[in-house]
Design a protein around this motif. Structure first.
Motif, PDB file in Angstrom:
ATOM      1  N   UNK A 196      12.051  16.904   5.423  1.00 46.02           N
ATOM      2  CA  UNK A 196      10.877  16.294   6.409  1.00 46.02           C
ATOM      3  C   UNK A 196      11.492  16.089   7.721  1.00 46.02           C
ATOM      4  N   UNK A 197      11.129  16.601   8.924  1.00 45.38           N
ATOM      5  CA  UNK A 197      11.762  16.197  10.115  1.00 45.38           C
ATOM      6  C   UNK A 197      11.408  14.911  10.176  1.00 45.38           C
ATOM      7  N   UNK A 198      12.551  13.951  10.639  1.00 42.58           N
ATOM      8  CA  UNK A 198      12.444  12.710  11.063  1.00 42.58           C
ATOM      9  C   UNK A 198      11.564  12.318  12.221  1.00 42.58           C
ATOM     10  N   UNK A 199      10.818  11.428  12.275  1.00 40.25           N
ATOM     11  CA  UNK A 199      10.180  10.843  13.695  1.00 40.25           C
ATOM     12  C   UNK A 199      10.032   9.223  13.403  1.00 40.25           C
TER      13      UNK A 199
ATOM     14  N   UNK B 258       8.959   7.492  10.064  1.00 46.65           N
ATOM     15  CA  UNK B 258       8.721   7.894   8.593  1.00 46.65           C
ATOM     16  C   UNK B 258       9.716   7.708   7.575  1.00 46.65           C
ATOM     17  N   UNK B 259      11.005   7.207   8.077  1.00 46.84           N
ATOM     18  CA  UNK B 259      12.010   6.569   7.155  1.00 46.84           C
ATOM     19  C   UNK B 259      11.758   5.534   6.450  1.00 46.84           C
TER      20      UNK B 259
ATOM     21  N   UNK C 231       1.229  13.394   5.082  1.00 47.36           N
ATOM     22  CA  UNK C 231       1.354  13.350   6.449  1.00 47.36           C
ATOM     23  C   UNK C 231       0.227  14.546   6.964  1.00 47.36           C
ATOM     24  N   UNK C 232      -0.658  14.005   7.703  1.00 43.76           N
ATOM     25  CA  UNK C 232      -1.654  15.203   8.119  1.00 43.76           C
ATOM     26  C   UNK C 232      -1.683  15.007   9.664  1.00 43.76           C
TER      27      UNK C 232
ATOM     28  N   UNK D  65       7.216  20.068  13.025  1.00 41.52           N
ATOM     29  CA  UNK D  65       6.541  20.440  11.755  1.00 41.52           C
ATOM     30  C   UNK D  65       5.758  21.609  11.707  1.00 41.52           C
ATOM     31  N   UNK D  66       5.962  22.422  12.645  1.00 43.58           N
ATOM     32  CA  UNK D  66       4.986  23.802  12.468  1.00 43.58           C
ATOM     33  C   UNK D  66       3.429  23.364  12.736  1.00 43.58           C
TER      34      UNK D  66
END
Length: 157
Positions: free
Chosen positions: A13-16, A28-29, A38-39, A106-107
């Motif tokens: 999952x890409x960090x943010x 997110x960590x 995550x929506x 996240x696309x």
């Protein structure tokens, strides 16, 4: 339509770190070690987004009881998210991705069809991130109505 990035199960999952409705940073960590849903949604206060957020709110106790946290992300600024949260009694974090950089990673932002036209916008999407930080499920182009009920069925909650 051009090809755009899509996450798949097994991807990291890409960090943010994004500001919440009160302007406080939420990484997110902080959710490492637990499941998190995550929506991504287009706009706070619109009918579909309100329905979806209220469905998450109404099912939050069961989701949390089964070990799932919920994070909602939109391009809205924190002050608009705070008004939305307060108006709808939302009890999970709403995060602001005003520049849409996290959505893009996240696309969940890019070309989509809207009334038969190709436009750039938020792609309503939901991801299940596992305790180890990998994507367990990636759901793109979800419907606002009935989505949480489908998640509950799929996750057996």
């Amino acid at each position: 339509m051009t090809e755009q990035k899509r996450l798949e199960p097994g991807d990291t999952a890409p960090a943010f770190t994004l500001p919440d409705a009160d302007g406080e940073p939420v990484p997110l960590a902080d959710y490492r070690g637990r499941h998190v849903l995550v929506y991504f949604y287009p706009a706070a206060g619109t009918p579909g987004c309100t329905k979806q957020a209220c469905d998450f709110r109404d099912n939050l106790r069961d989701l949390e009881g089964a070990g799932y946290a919920v994070l909602g992300i939109s391009p809205d600024k924190p002050d608009k998210l705070a008004r939305f949260r307060d108006a709808e009694g939302l009890t999970f974090p709403l995060l602001s991705d005003a520049d849409r950089s996290v959505m893009t990673e996240w696309g969940a932002f890019g070309e989509k069809q809207n009334y038969g036209r190709t436009v750039m916008g938020v792609i309503r999407s939901t991801f299940l991130v596992g305790p180890d930080g990998t994507i367990e499920r990636a759901m793109y182009n979800v419907r606002a109505t009935g989505h949480v009920a489908k998640l509950r069925r799929d996750l057996k909650i």
